[in-house]
Design a protein around this motif. Sequence first.
Motif, PDB file in Angstrom:
ATOM      1  N   ALA A 164       0.777  -1.102  -0.190  1.00 47.44           N
ATOM      2  CA  ALA A 164      -0.013  -0.046   0.001  1.00 47.44           C
ATOM      3  C   ALA A 164       0.637   1.139  -0.002  1.00 47.44           C
ATOM      4  N   ARG A 165       2.033   1.119   0.673  1.00 49.93           N
ATOM      5  CA  ARG A 165       2.936   2.191   0.911  1.00 49.93           C
ATOM      6  C   ARG A 165       3.475   2.560  -0.376  1.00 49.93           C
ATOM      7  N   ILE A 166       4.023   1.558  -1.259  1.00 54.35           N
ATOM      8  CA  ILE A 166       4.760   1.583  -2.446  1.00 54.35           C
ATOM      9  C   ILE A 166       3.519   2.129  -3.435  1.00 54.35           C
ATOM     10  N   THR A 167       2.516   1.528  -3.544  1.00 51.99           N
ATOM     11  CA  THR A 167       1.410   2.132  -4.342  1.00 51.99           C
ATOM     12  C   THR A 167       1.379   3.579  -4.141  1.00 51.99           C
ATOM     13  N   GLY A 168       0.896   3.856  -2.978  1.00 51.28           N
ATOM     14  CA  GLY A 168       0.704   5.329  -2.605  1.00 51.28           C
ATOM     15  C   GLY A 168       1.872   6.437  -3.161  1.00 51.28           C
ATOM     16  N   LEU A 169       2.995   6.000  -3.023  1.00 53.19           N
ATOM     17  CA  LEU A 169       4.315   6.638  -3.242  1.00 53.19           C
ATOM     18  C   LEU A 169       4.256   6.733  -4.925  1.00 53.19           C
ATOM     19  N   ILE A 170       3.820   5.745  -5.714  1.00 55.33           N
ATOM     20  CA  ILE A 170       3.758   5.810  -6.980  1.00 55.33           C
ATOM     21  C   ILE A 170       2.690   6.622  -7.359  1.00 55.33           C
ATOM     22  N   LEU A 171       1.606   6.746  -6.964  1.00 52.64           N
ATOM     23  CA  LEU A 171       0.417   7.447  -7.250  1.00 52.64           C
ATOM     24  C   LEU A 171       0.799   8.830  -6.984  1.00 52.64           C
ATOM     25  N   LEU A 172       1.489   9.184  -5.741  1.00 51.75           N
ATOM     26  CA  LEU A 172       1.783  10.513  -5.411  1.00 51.75           C
ATOM     27  C   LEU A 172       2.865  11.218  -6.237  1.00 51.75           C
ATOM     28  N   LEU A 222      -6.118  23.064  -9.715  1.00 52.09           N
ATOM     29  CA  LEU A 222      -6.531  22.847  -8.520  1.00 52.09           C
ATOM     30  C   LEU A 222      -7.007  21.519  -7.905  1.00 52.09           C
ATOM     31  N   ILE A 223      -7.606  20.584  -9.106  1.00 52.11           N
ATOM     32  CA  ILE A 223      -8.048  19.182  -8.541  1.00 52.11           C
ATOM     33  C   ILE A 223      -6.845  18.474  -8.421  1.00 52.11           C
ATOM     34  N   SER A 224      -5.773  18.685  -9.351  1.00 54.85           N
ATOM     35  CA  SER A 224      -4.488  17.939  -9.157  1.00 54.85           C
ATOM     36  C   SER A 224      -3.767  18.251  -7.824  1.00 54.85           C
ATOM     37  N   LEU A 225      -3.947  19.483  -7.569  1.00 55.48           N
ATOM     38  CA  LEU A 225      -3.211  19.722  -6.469  1.00 55.48           C
ATOM     39  C   LEU A 225      -4.041  19.164  -5.199  1.00 55.48           C
ATOM     40  N   GLN A 226      -5.202  19.114  -5.157  1.00 54.11           N
ATOM     41  CA  GLN A 226      -5.998  18.386  -3.885  1.00 54.11           C
ATOM     42  C   GLN A 226      -5.655  16.963  -3.965  1.00 54.11           C
ATOM     43  N   ILE A 227      -5.821  16.410  -5.037  1.00 53.15           N
ATOM     44  CA  ILE A 227      -5.385  14.855  -5.223  1.00 53.15           C
ATOM     45  C   ILE A 227      -4.103  14.517  -4.729  1.00 53.15           C
ATOM     46  N   SER A 228      -3.134  15.497  -4.858  1.00 54.03           N
ATOM     47  CA  SER A 228      -1.579  15.350  -4.562  1.00 54.03           C
ATOM     48  C   SER A 228      -1.561  15.568  -2.841  1.00 54.03           C
ATOM     49  N   VAL A 229      -2.431  16.704  -2.585  1.00 56.90           N
ATOM     50  CA  VAL A 229      -2.305  16.814  -1.004  1.00 56.90           C
ATOM     51  C   VAL A 229      -2.964  15.499  -0.116  1.00 56.90           C
ATOM     52  N   TYR A 230      -4.040  15.047  -0.756  1.00 57.78           N
ATOM     53  CA  TYR A 230      -4.547  13.742  -0.187  1.00 57.78           C
ATOM     54  C   TYR A 230      -3.823  12.729  -0.068  1.00 57.78           C
ATOM     55  N   LEU A 231      -3.040  12.333  -1.397  1.00 58.66           N
ATOM     56  CA  LEU A 231      -2.005  11.241  -1.445  1.00 58.66           C
ATOM     57  C   LEU A 231      -1.020  11.370  -0.495  1.00 58.66           C
ATOM     58  N   GLY A 232      -0.664  12.853  -0.329  1.00 61.94           N
ATOM     59  CA  GLY A 232       0.525  12.721   0.673  1.00 61.94           C
ATOM     60  C   GLY A 232       0.044  12.584   2.078  1.00 61.94           C
ATOM     61  N   ILE A 233      -1.192  13.064   2.511  1.00 63.15           N
ATOM     62  CA  ILE A 233      -1.644  12.836   3.566  1.00 63.15           C
ATOM     63  C   ILE A 233      -1.821  11.371   4.074  1.00 63.15           C
ATOM     64  N   ALA A 234      -2.087  10.530   3.008  1.00 65.46           N
ATOM     65  CA  ALA A 234      -2.387   9.169   3.072  1.00 65.46           C
ATOM     66  C   ALA A 234      -1.184   8.432   3.383  1.00 65.46           C
ATOM     67  N   ASN A 235      -0.130   8.961   2.304  1.00 71.89           N
ATOM     68  CA  ASN A 235       1.124   8.298   2.523  1.00 71.89           C
ATOM     69  C   ASN A 235       1.929   8.587   4.076  1.00 71.89           C
ATOM     70  N   ILE A 236       1.573  10.009   4.603  1.00 77.33           N
ATOM     71  CA  ILE A 236       2.058  10.060   5.833  1.00 77.33           C
ATOM     72  C   ILE A 236       1.272   9.184   6.967  1.00 77.33           C
ATOM     73  N   ALA A 237      -0.001   9.161   6.820  1.00 78.37           N
ATOM     74  CA  ALA A 237      -0.923   8.243   7.836  1.00 78.37           C
ATOM     75  C   ALA A 237      -0.219   6.887   7.802  1.00 78.37           C
TER      76      ALA A 237
END
Length: 90
Positions: A4-12, A66-81
């Motif tokens: 999940a972390r590797i997938t999250g980092l790739i998506l980020l 803006l949409i892309s930035l929001q997705i990037s922020v959400y993916l970053g938060i998910a990776n931190i979590a």
Amino acid sequence: MKTARITGLILLGISLLFTLSLTLNYIGAVSPAEINDGLTLRGGLLTFLVFGDDGWTPEGFYRAFLISLQISVYLGIANIALAVIERLKK
């Protein structure tokens, strides 16, 4: 959990590439007409995947950014979590 972390980092990483590409396009779209002869796509394939052959407006670039930035922020938060959860399990 590691998958999940590797997938999250790739998506980020992919999301950050799109965000950077859309940022360059928005800046190029709102720059003065003396510099540009019209709206052009910068960033090659990434931006073409979002806009295709039409839909090139400064507002469209901005909304997509803006949409892309929001997705990037959400993916970053998910990776931190995920990193915090993994650290707490150890």
